[in-house]
Design a protein around this motif. Structure first.
Motif, PDB file in Angstrom:
ATOM      1  N   ASP A   2       0.813  -1.226   0.000  1.00 48.47           N
ATOM      2  CA  ASP A   2       0.000   0.000   0.000  1.00 48.47           C
ATOM      3  C   ASP A   2       0.841   1.268   0.000  1.00 48.47           C
ATOM      4  OD1 ASP A   2      -2.035  -1.797   0.073  1.00 48.47           O
ATOM      5  OD2 ASP A   2      -2.942  -1.089   1.933  1.00 48.47           O
ATOM      6  N   ALA A   3       1.868   1.317   0.839  1.00 52.76           N
ATOM      7  CA  ALA A   3       2.696   2.531   0.918  1.00 52.76           C
ATOM      8  C   ALA A   3       3.380   2.791  -0.424  1.00 52.76           C
ATOM      9  CB  ALA A   3       3.733   2.397   2.031  1.00 52.76           C
ATOM     10  N   PHE A   4       3.825   1.737  -1.078  1.00 52.59           N
ATOM     11  CA  PHE A   4       4.490   1.901  -2.372  1.00 52.59           C
ATOM     12  C   PHE A   4       3.513   2.386  -3.433  1.00 52.59           C
ATOM     13  CE2 PHE A   4       6.345   0.158  -6.367  1.00 52.59           C
ATOM     14  CZ  PHE A   4       7.498   0.923  -6.368  1.00 52.59           C
ATOM     15  N   ILE A   5       2.293   1.887  -3.395  1.00 47.70           N
ATOM     16  CA  ILE A   5       1.260   2.341  -4.346  1.00 47.70           C
ATOM     17  C   ILE A   5       0.994   3.835  -4.151  1.00 47.70           C
ATOM     18  CG2 ILE A   5      -1.189   2.147  -4.957  1.00 47.70           C
ATOM     19  CD1 ILE A   5      -0.957  -0.861  -4.233  1.00 47.70           C
ATOM     20  N   LEU A   6       0.879   4.264  -2.903  1.00 44.73           N
ATOM     21  CA  LEU A   6       0.649   5.682  -2.611  1.00 44.73           C
ATOM     22  C   LEU A   6       1.834   6.533  -3.049  1.00 44.73           C
ATOM     23  CD1 LEU A   6      -0.975   5.323   0.931  1.00 44.73           C
ATOM     24  CD2 LEU A   6      -2.145   5.993  -1.184  1.00 44.73           C
ATOM     25  N   ASP A   7       3.049   6.028  -2.841  1.00 42.79           N
ATOM     26  CA  ASP A   7       4.249   6.754  -3.275  1.00 42.79           C
ATOM     27  C   ASP A   7       4.262   6.921  -4.792  1.00 42.79           C
ATOM     28  OD1 ASP A   7       5.166   7.048  -0.723  1.00 42.79           O
ATOM     29  OD2 ASP A   7       6.600   5.378  -0.813  1.00 42.79           O
ATOM     30  N   ILE A  65       3.654  10.551  -9.546  1.00 38.57           N
ATOM     31  CA  ILE A  65       3.024  10.942 -10.812  1.00 38.57           C
ATOM     32  C   ILE A  65       2.372  12.310 -10.678  1.00 38.57           C
ATOM     33  CG2 ILE A  65       1.265  10.350 -12.519  1.00 38.57           C
ATOM     34  CD1 ILE A  65       1.759   7.388 -11.769  1.00 38.57           C
ATOM     35  N   HIS A  66       1.693  12.538  -9.557  1.00 37.44           N
ATOM     36  CA  HIS A  66       1.089  13.848  -9.300  1.00 37.44           C
ATOM     37  C   HIS A  66       2.150  14.951  -9.332  1.00 37.44           C
ATOM     38  CE1 HIS A  66      -3.024  12.806  -8.589  1.00 37.44           C
ATOM     39  NE2 HIS A  66      -2.776  12.030  -7.550  1.00 37.44           N
ATOM     40  N   ASN A  67       3.254  14.708  -8.630  1.00 36.08           N
ATOM     41  CA  ASN A  67       4.305  15.725  -8.536  1.00 36.08           C
ATOM     42  C   ASN A  67       4.951  16.001  -9.887  1.00 36.08           C
ATOM     43  OD1 ASN A  67       3.906  16.010  -5.779  1.00 36.08           O
ATOM     44  ND2 ASN A  67       5.428  14.440  -5.256  1.00 36.08           N
ATOM     45  N   GLU A  68       5.106  14.944 -10.690  1.00 36.17           N
ATOM     46  CA  GLU A  68       5.671  15.139 -12.026  1.00 36.17           C
ATOM     47  C   GLU A  68       4.782  16.031 -12.883  1.00 36.17           C
ATOM     48  OE1 GLU A  68       6.140  11.201 -13.510  1.00 36.17           O
ATOM     49  OE2 GLU A  68       7.969  10.781 -12.345  1.00 36.17           O
ATOM     50  N   PHE A  83      -6.896  14.273 -10.762  1.00 34.43           N
ATOM     51  CA  PHE A  83      -7.074  12.827 -10.787  1.00 34.43           C
ATOM     52  C   PHE A  83      -6.282  12.240 -11.957  1.00 34.43           C
ATOM     53  CE2 PHE A  83     -10.721  14.087  -8.268  1.00 34.43           C
ATOM     54  CZ  PHE A  83     -10.857  13.041  -7.366  1.00 34.43           C
ATOM     55  N   ILE A  84      -5.678  11.076 -11.724  1.00 36.68           N
ATOM     56  CA  ILE A  84      -4.925  10.407 -12.778  1.00 36.68           C
ATOM     57  C   ILE A  84      -5.511   9.012 -13.010  1.00 36.68           C
ATOM     58  CG2 ILE A  84      -2.744  11.631 -12.512  1.00 36.68           C
ATOM     59  CD1 ILE A  84      -1.803   9.549 -10.598  1.00 36.68           C
ATOM     60  N   ASN A  85      -5.355   8.496 -14.202  1.00 36.27           N
ATOM     61  CA  ASN A  85      -5.911   7.186 -14.537  1.00 36.27           C
ATOM     62  C   ASN A  85      -5.351   6.111 -13.612  1.00 36.27           C
ATOM     63  OD1 ASN A  85      -7.465   8.070 -16.731  1.00 36.27           O
ATOM     64  ND2 ASN A  85      -5.713   7.953 -18.113  1.00 36.27           N
ATOM     65  N   ALA A  86      -6.236   5.266 -13.104  1.00 35.88           N
ATOM     66  CA  ALA A  86      -5.796   4.179 -12.224  1.00 35.88           C
ATOM     67  C   ALA A  86      -4.806   3.274 -12.935  1.00 35.88           C
ATOM     68  CB  ALA A  86      -7.000   3.373 -11.753  1.00 35.88           C
ATOM     69  N   ARG A 121      -2.585   4.105 -15.030  1.00 29.36           N
ATOM     70  CA  ARG A 121      -1.266   4.756 -15.048  1.00 29.36           C
ATOM     71  C   ARG A 121      -0.509   4.443 -13.762  1.00 29.36           C
ATOM     72  NH1 ARG A 121       3.094   6.151 -14.925  1.00 29.36           N
ATOM     73  NH2 ARG A 121       4.117   8.117 -15.501  1.00 29.36           N
ATOM     74  N   VAL A 122      -1.201   4.520 -12.634  1.00 28.72           N
ATOM     75  CA  VAL A 122      -0.577   4.216 -11.339  1.00 28.72           C
ATOM     76  C   VAL A 122      -0.224   2.728 -11.260  1.00 28.72           C
ATOM     77  CG1 VAL A 122      -0.901   4.198  -8.836  1.00 28.72           C
ATOM     78  CG2 VAL A 122      -1.793   6.101 -10.198  1.00 28.72           C
ATOM     79  N   ILE A 123      -1.130   1.873 -11.702  1.00 26.45           N
ATOM     80  CA  ILE A 123      -0.892   0.430 -11.662  1.00 26.45           C
ATOM     81  C   ILE A 123       0.336   0.076 -12.500  1.00 26.45           C
ATOM     82  CG2 ILE A 123      -1.841  -1.807 -12.372  1.00 26.45           C
ATOM     83  CD1 ILE A 123      -4.631  -0.602 -11.580  1.00 26.45           C
ATOM     84  N   GLY A 124       0.464   0.696 -13.654  1.00 24.66           N
ATOM     85  CA  GLY A 124       1.634   0.464 -14.498  1.00 24.66           C
ATOM     86  C   GLY A 124       2.921   0.912 -13.831  1.00 24.66           C
ATOM     87  N   GLU A 125       2.861   2.031 -13.127  1.00 32.45           N
ATOM     88  CA  GLU A 125       4.032   2.537 -12.411  1.00 32.45           C
ATOM     89  C   GLU A 125       4.458   1.560 -11.313  1.00 32.45           C
ATOM     90  OE1 GLU A 125       6.791   5.887 -11.632  1.00 32.45           O
ATOM     91  OE2 GLU A 125       5.494   5.319 -13.302  1.00 32.45           O
TER      92      GLU A 125
END
Length: 271
Positions: free
Chosen positions: A198-203, A208-211, A217-220, A222-226
């Protein structure tokens, strides 16, 4: 020769690699790193495991019945192996395949068989040691049929008695474990907590937000791929999305859209 291998894609590749040999390939399609695997070599354990998958992973439901049938048939084939057989167990440096190796050794207790193994992580390093390019793999499924055929010929090693006894002991422990998540760490299988990632997913979502310089809101996906690309553990997109939805329900992630499919909603971190 009988081959035991873990993962549907890896099974298909190995069958193709050995298609000209009179070998039997027994493949197990499930991910041993997640879900309850208590007594998964028995009917009640198989039922509990697939019931958990069905209640947890929406996107997998249409495949689960076929996977359960395949797993059941493969388990029966393993248990019916007769004395005198030669067996090669395929593994890699990840949790699912290392667990598969150990459970297989436990289930072969009492059978007079010749046991060997191929570790595809080490085999690919040997395969490329004289090449200009280095190939990193995380699972046997990352190897093509040509590589697997080469590994069988050049990277198959007998399992010494002490190593087999260690695997048998670990396999018995795993079949009695009560954890939902297991981690391959420093050469051992460690029982872990369901919130491990969980912590890694949030990081990853934060990064991505900071970039982007904003908190839109960003596509789920996109986060899953990261997370898939940068996690030290071998994870499935299905597992990551399950944890994303858990983080939404615990109010650590906000979302907009439709949670029925990972492509249909966006998320952002709640600080």
């Amino acid at each position: 020769m009988i081959h035991l291998i873990f993962g549907a894609a890896a099974t298909a590749s190995l069958k193709h690699a050995l298609r000209r040999k009179n070998h039997q390939v027994i493949g197990f399609p499930i991910d041993f790193s997640i879900g309850p695997i208590t007594n998964i070599h028995k009917e009640n354990g198989i039922h509990d495991y697939f019931s958990w998958l069905n209640s947890s992973f929406r996107t997998m439901r249409r495949y689960l019945k076929a996977d359960q049938i395949t797993f059941h048939h493969s388990l029966q084939k393993l248990l019916e192996i007769e004395d005198g057989e030669q067996i090669t167990i395929w593994t890699c440096e990840n949790t699912p395949e290392q667990i598969g190796l150990r459970i297989s050794c436990y289930l072969l207790i009492g059978k007079e068989v010749d046991l060997s193994y191929v570790n595809t992580f080490h085999a690919i390093n040997d395969y490329t040691k004289h090449m200009d390019v280095k190939i990193d793999i995380r699972q046997t499924a990352d190897c093509n049929a040509e590589q697997l055929a080469h590994f069988y010929e050049h990277s198959t090693y007998p399992i010494p008695e002490k190593m087999k006894n260690d695997y048998v002991r670990d396999g018995e422990r795993l079949l009695n474990s009560k954890s939902i998540v297991r981690t391959w760490q420093n050469g051992e299988i460690v029982e872990d907590v369901e919130t491990r990632d969980d912590a890694f997913i949030l990081d990853c979502a934060d990064r991505i937000h900071n970039e982007r310089g904003n908190q839109e809101f960003i596509n789920a996906t996109r986060v899953i791929g990261e997370v898939l690309g940068h996690s030290e553990q071998l994870l499935s997109d299905t597992w990551i999305e399950y944890r994303v939805r858990s983080l939404i329900h615990s109010n650590q992630l906000a979302y907009e859209g439709n949670l029925r499919a990972m492509r249909k909603y966006k998320i952002k971190v709640l600080h």
